[in-house]
Write a protein that holds these residues in place. Structure first.
Motif, PDB file in Angstrom:
ATOM      1  N   SER A 160       0.828  -1.204   0.000  1.00  8.25           N
ATOM      2  CA  SER A 160       0.000   0.000   0.000  1.00  8.25           C
ATOM      3  C   SER A 160       0.861   1.252   0.000  1.00  8.25           C
ATOM      4  O   SER A 160       2.042   1.228   0.351  1.00  8.25           O
ATOM      5  CB  SER A 160      -0.921   0.019   1.232  1.00  8.25           C
ATOM      6  OG  SER A 160      -0.162   0.181   2.415  1.00  8.25           O
ATOM      7  N   GLY A 161       0.224   2.326  -0.411  1.00  9.57           N
ATOM      8  CA  GLY A 161       0.802   3.662  -0.314  1.00  9.57           C
ATOM      9  C   GLY A 161      -0.311   4.612   0.102  1.00  9.57           C
ATOM     10  O   GLY A 161      -1.432   4.501  -0.387  1.00  9.57           O
ATOM     11  N   CYS A 162      -0.023   5.498   1.043  1.00 13.60           N
ATOM     12  CA  CYS A 162      -1.037   6.420   1.543  1.00 13.60           C
ATOM     13  C   CYS A 162      -0.824   7.824   0.986  1.00 13.60           C
ATOM     14  O   CYS A 162       0.290   8.184   0.601  1.00 13.60           O
ATOM     15  CB  CYS A 162      -0.995   6.471   3.076  1.00 13.60           C
ATOM     16  SG  CYS A 162      -1.520   4.931   3.852  1.00 13.60           S
ATOM     17  N   GLU A 163      -1.898   8.593   0.959  1.00 14.85           N
ATOM     18  CA  GLU A 163      -1.852   9.982   0.503  1.00 14.85           C
ATOM     19  C   GLU A 163      -2.279  10.884   1.659  1.00 14.85           C
ATOM     20  O   GLU A 163      -3.409  11.368   1.696  1.00 14.85           O
ATOM     21  CB  GLU A 163      -2.778  10.187  -0.695  1.00 14.85           C
ATOM     22  CG  GLU A 163      -2.441   9.321  -1.901  1.00 14.85           C
ATOM     23  CD  GLU A 163      -3.423   9.524  -3.048  1.00 14.85           C
ATOM     24  OE1 GLU A 163      -3.965  10.649  -3.169  1.00 14.85           O
ATOM     25  OE2 GLU A 163      -3.662   8.573  -3.796  1.00 14.85           O
ATOM     26  N   PRO A 164      -1.394  11.127   2.622  1.00 13.89           N
ATOM     27  CA  PRO A 164      -1.795  11.881   3.815  1.00 13.89           C
ATOM     28  C   PRO A 164      -1.885  13.384   3.551  1.00 13.89           C
ATOM     29  O   PRO A 164      -0.953  14.001   3.049  1.00 13.89           O
ATOM     30  CB  PRO A 164      -0.665  11.573   4.802  1.00 13.89           C
ATOM     31  CG  PRO A 164       0.532  11.344   3.931  1.00 13.89           C
ATOM     32  CD  PRO A 164       0.012  10.703   2.672  1.00 13.89           C
ATOM     33  N   GLU A 165      -3.012  13.958   3.890  1.00 12.42           N
ATOM     34  CA  GLU A 165      -3.212  15.396   3.764  1.00 12.42           C
ATOM     35  C   GLU A 165      -3.205  16.035   5.153  1.00 12.42           C
ATOM     36  O   GLU A 165      -3.660  15.436   6.133  1.00 12.42           O
ATOM     37  CB  GLU A 165      -4.530  15.698   3.057  1.00 12.42           C
ATOM     38  CG  GLU A 165      -4.542  15.217   1.619  1.00 12.42           C
ATOM     39  CD  GLU A 165      -5.905  15.281   0.963  1.00 12.42           C
ATOM     40  OE1 GLU A 165      -5.963  15.185  -0.274  1.00 12.42           O
ATOM     41  OE2 GLU A 165      -6.914  15.404   1.693  1.00 12.42           O
ATOM     42  N   ALA A 166      -2.695  17.230   5.233  1.00  7.35           N
ATOM     43  CA  ALA A 166      -2.677  17.982   6.484  1.00  7.35           C
ATOM     44  C   ALA A 166      -2.838  19.453   6.169  1.00  7.35           C
ATOM     45  O   ALA A 166      -2.419  19.929   5.112  1.00  7.35           O
ATOM     46  CB  ALA A 166      -1.365  17.743   7.237  1.00  7.35           C
ATOM     47  N   THR A 167      -3.455  20.180   7.092  1.00 11.62           N
ATOM     48  CA  THR A 167      -3.660  21.616   6.930  1.00 11.62           C
ATOM     49  C   THR A 167      -2.673  22.370   7.812  1.00 11.62           C
ATOM     50  O   THR A 167      -2.617  22.143   9.025  1.00 11.62           O
ATOM     51  CB  THR A 167      -5.104  22.009   7.300  1.00 11.62           C
ATOM     52  OG1 THR A 167      -6.013  21.308   6.437  1.00 11.62           O
ATOM     53  CG2 THR A 167      -5.320  23.507   7.129  1.00 11.62           C
ATOM     54  N   TRP A 168      -1.920  23.250   7.181  1.00 14.39           N
ATOM     55  CA  TRP A 168      -0.869  23.999   7.864  1.00 14.39           C
ATOM     56  C   TRP A 168      -1.267  25.467   7.997  1.00 14.39           C
ATOM     57  O   TRP A 168      -1.834  26.055   7.068  1.00 14.39           O
ATOM     58  CB  TRP A 168       0.435  23.921   7.081  1.00 14.39           C
ATOM     59  CG  TRP A 168       1.032  22.545   7.039  1.00 14.39           C
ATOM     60  CD1 TRP A 168       0.656  21.511   6.227  1.00 14.39           C
ATOM     61  CD2 TRP A 168       2.083  22.062   7.866  1.00 14.39           C
ATOM     62  NE1 TRP A 168       1.433  20.408   6.489  1.00 14.39           N
ATOM     63  CE2 TRP A 168       2.310  20.706   7.491  1.00 14.39           C
ATOM     64  CE3 TRP A 168       2.863  22.635   8.876  1.00 14.39           C
ATOM     65  CZ2 TRP A 168       3.290  19.930   8.106  1.00 14.39           C
ATOM     66  CZ3 TRP A 168       3.837  21.866   9.486  1.00 14.39           C
ATOM     67  CH2 TRP A 168       4.039  20.522   9.098  1.00 14.39           C
ATOM     68  N   THR A 169      -0.960  26.028   9.143  1.00 14.64           N
ATOM     69  CA  THR A 169      -1.116  27.460   9.353  1.00 14.64           C
ATOM     70  C   THR A 169       0.255  28.018   9.684  1.00 14.64           C
ATOM     71  O   THR A 169       0.843  27.667  10.716  1.00 14.64           O
ATOM     72  CB  THR A 169      -2.088  27.755  10.505  1.00 14.64           C
ATOM     73  OG1 THR A 169      -3.350  27.139  10.226  1.00 14.64           O
ATOM     74  CG2 THR A 169      -2.294  29.261  10.652  1.00 14.64           C
ATOM     75  N   VAL A 170       0.770  28.827   8.779  1.00 14.16           N
ATOM     76  CA  VAL A 170       2.097  29.434   8.989  1.00 14.16           C
ATOM     77  C   VAL A 170       1.916  30.944   9.061  1.00 14.16           C
ATOM     78  O   VAL A 170       0.968  31.496   8.501  1.00 14.16           O
ATOM     79  CB  VAL A 170       3.069  29.057   7.844  1.00 14.16           C
ATOM     80  CG1 VAL A 170       3.273  27.558   7.787  1.00 14.16           C
ATOM     81  CG2 VAL A 170       2.565  29.560   6.504  1.00 14.16           C
ATOM     82  N   HIS A 274      -5.900   5.289   0.635  1.00  9.31           N
ATOM     83  CA  HIS A 274      -5.013   4.122   0.672  1.00  9.31           C
ATOM     84  C   HIS A 274      -4.985   3.499  -0.727  1.00  9.31           C
ATOM     85  O   HIS A 274      -6.030   3.049  -1.230  1.00  9.31           O
ATOM     86  CB  HIS A 274      -5.523   3.078   1.663  1.00  9.31           C
ATOM     87  CG  HIS A 274      -5.358   3.446   3.109  1.00  9.31           C
ATOM     88  ND1 HIS A 274      -5.197   4.743   3.541  1.00  9.31           N
ATOM     89  CD2 HIS A 274      -5.335   2.671   4.239  1.00  9.31           C
ATOM     90  CE1 HIS A 274      -5.082   4.744   4.870  1.00  9.31           C
ATOM     91  NE2 HIS A 274      -5.152   3.514   5.310  1.00  9.31           N
ATOM     92  N   ASN A 275      -3.818   3.489  -1.350  1.00 12.31           N
ATOM     93  CA  ASN A 275      -3.646   2.835  -2.650  1.00 12.31           C
ATOM     94  C   ASN A 275      -3.077   1.443  -2.403  1.00 12.31           C
ATOM     95  O   ASN A 275      -1.999   1.300  -1.811  1.00 12.31           O
ATOM     96  CB  ASN A 275      -2.685   3.646  -3.516  1.00 12.31           C
ATOM     97  CG  ASN A 275      -3.299   4.958  -3.949  1.00 12.31           C
ATOM     98  OD1 ASN A 275      -3.928   5.056  -4.984  1.00 12.31           O
ATOM     99  ND2 ASN A 275      -3.129   5.997  -3.133  1.00 12.31           N
ATOM    100  N   ILE A 276      -3.793   0.423  -2.846  1.00 10.37           N
ATOM    101  CA  ILE A 276      -3.423  -0.945  -2.479  1.00 10.37           C
ATOM    102  C   ILE A 276      -3.201  -1.820  -3.710  1.00 10.37           C
ATOM    103  O   ILE A 276      -3.746  -1.569  -4.791  1.00 10.37           O
ATOM    104  CB  ILE A 276      -4.502  -1.591  -1.589  1.00 10.37           C
ATOM    105  CG1 ILE A 276      -5.844  -1.671  -2.337  1.00 10.37           C
ATOM    106  CG2 ILE A 276      -4.653  -0.812  -0.284  1.00 10.37           C
ATOM    107  CD1 ILE A 276      -6.837  -2.606  -1.726  1.00 10.37           C
ATOM    108  N   SER A 277      -2.384  -2.833  -3.510  1.00 12.08           N
ATOM    109  CA  SER A 277      -2.178  -3.869  -4.529  1.00 12.08           C
ATOM    110  C   SER A 277      -1.879  -5.173  -3.814  1.00 12.08           C
ATOM    111  O   SER A 277      -1.495  -5.189  -2.639  1.00 12.08           O
ATOM    112  CB  SER A 277      -1.035  -3.486  -5.480  1.00 12.08           C
ATOM    113  OG  SER A 277       0.132  -3.142  -4.754  1.00 12.08           O
TER     114      SER A 277
END
Length: 465
Positions: A160-170, A274-277
């Motif tokens: 698997s490979g994940c695509e994690p998103e996060a919101t940043w405040t700078v 989640h990208n799976i194979s």
């Protein structure tokens, strides 16, 4: 000395950690990096990292004998409404915490500190013959065993490979999108404003062995930073480490980061697709050799059928918070609602973006990756065993698309009821782990129902009647 007939799972781990060649490999890395302290860490049911720290000089004693910790930490020491610990009584004995030697790494932001991921076991002499058994509330250890058992039964490995998103405040940069203005998805100007963030996160990831690949800015303040797929247990560990990296970078830059699935109404939701194979040795069984174009093998179709069949119940794990369902409700932002699949269709719950992998879109950024992968694994095996047909893809000319898989639940309480009734997922994740998860999350829902929100004050306050 134990015999093969009496050797427990804990004894096997003791034996692995007594391998002098493996210990010397770790000692050499410690000496090379100048490591002085070592974290021995486990991952809780909510995905938090907890553990103990010891001087590096105590390495041999700790890896050969393990450390001790109370199992209540696996539920973040949460209590029920009566004030009773959810995971275990305070009178309950401690568990043995055993490091996995192959997980050792050095913190890139402080090379004086290294760490191990660990597994938890019942100590020898535990009551009711439990001595030496895996501690059932250890999600990381449970998934590793589930994956090994799946491979033994089927000959297949989940990658698997994940695509994690996060919101940043700078400082000086807003994460809000003003309606009516161009959306900044993939906008290089947005990436430039977050350049210090992505450079540090990617650099630290590479130092920890992540093969960082293409990443992007999905919206104002939102980064999706990706790395190459791998065996599912390694990917799960890396997702946990990625969150630690992000929090460290936020501290260093005076910024803030959130993995909250829906941080605000005017902000994009944070997913973690989640990208799976599935692999048999070096062969990806989702592929049909010689078949041109975008396609999915018969084995892949059955695996997909299993995933779709259990998607509604698995939502409790994939979207594990009250806030998670606000991401599903927000239409027009590529978060799924109907349980369907498509070829390269971003509106679907599962899509086939390229031959050889399936993208499961229900997980969000607060997912516990050991639970999510265990749920996917159990769903896949059910699909393979029962040859579950996923039906035609959305937009396909192969036949009418039916809605037999329904829709995703739109609130946590509904998801928990569905999860509690799905015996395939319960067995795949583990009955005791499932029971604790359900008790924790039902209590979370009850606390939410008793909370008074800003929305309620706006709707029903002094000006609301």
């Amino acid at each position: 000395m134990t015999t093969a007939a009496t050797q427990s799972v804990l004894d096997e781990h003791y034996e692995r950690n007594g391998d002098q060649a493996a210990i010397e490999t770790v000692r050499a890395r410690i000496a090379e990096a100048g490591v002085e302290y070592v974290y021995y860490q486990v991952v809780t049911l909510t995905g938090r990292v907890v553990g103990k720290v010891a001087p590096a000089t105590e390495l041999v004693r700790n890896v050969e004998n393990g450390l001790r910790a109370h199992p209540g930490v696996m539920a973040d020491l949460q209590m029920d409404a009566a004030g009773v610990l959810l995971a275990a009584s305070p009178e309950r004995g401690e568990c043995v915490v055993m490091p996995d030697l192959d997980s050792f790494a050095v913190l890139p932001w402080d090379p004086r500190t290294g760490f191990f991921f660990c597994r938890m076991y019942e100590p020898a002499g535990a009551p009711e013959g439990a001595g030496g058994r895996p501690m059932p509330l250890d999600a990381r250890g449970s998934f590793a065993r589930a994956h090994a058992a799946f491979t033994a039964r089927t000959g297949l490995e989940l990658r698997s490979g994940c695509e994690p998103e996060a919101t940043w405040t700078v400082p000086g940069h807003s994460a809000e999108h003003v309606p009516g203005t161009p959306h900044p998805m993939y906008h290089v100007g947005q990436l430039e404003q977050l350049r210090p963030v992505y450079q540090k996160v990617m650099s630290y990831g590479q130092e920890l062995g992540f093969e960082m690949i293409e990443s992007n800015c999905e919206g104002p303040g939102q980064l999706e930073l990706n790395w190459m797929f791998d065996r599912a247990d390694r990917t799960a560990d890396r997702l946990v480490l990625h969150r630690l990296i992000c929090r460290q970078v936020a501290r260093e830059l005076g910024a803030s980061v959130t993995f909250m699935p829906k941080p605000a109404e005017n902000q994009l939701g944070n997913g973690c697709h989640h990208n799976i194979s599935l692999w048999e040795g070096d062969r990806n069984v989702l592929l049909d050799p010689g078949t041109p174009g975008l396609h999915l093998s018969t084995t892949g179709r059955h695996a997909l059928g299993g995933i779709l069949s259990h998607s509604a119940a698995a939502a409790a794990v994939m979207a594990p918070t009250v806030n998670s369902y606000k991401r599903y409700v927000a239409t027009g932002q590529f978060a799924p609602q109907e349980i369907n699949w498509g070829m390269d269709n971003k509106t679907c719950a599962v899509r086939l973006p390229a031959s050889g992998r399936l993208e499961v879109k229900s997980p969000d950024a607060m997912v516990n990756p050991y639970l999510s992968h265990a749920a996917i694994l159990a769903s896949i095996e059910d699909g393979l065993k029962n040859s579950i047909d996923p039906g035609p893809a959305r937009g396909s000319t192969d036949g009418p698309v039916t809605d037999r898989f329904g829709t995703l639940p739109l609130a946590l309480d509904e998801a928990l009821d569905l999860f509690a009734a799905d015996h395939v997922l319960i067995q795949g994740i583990g009955p005791e782990l499932t029971d604790l998860f359900l008790r924790m999350k039902r209590q979370e829902w009850a606390r939410f129902c008793g909370a008074v929100t800003d929305w309620e004050r706006m709707m029903y306050g002094a000006e609301g009647c």
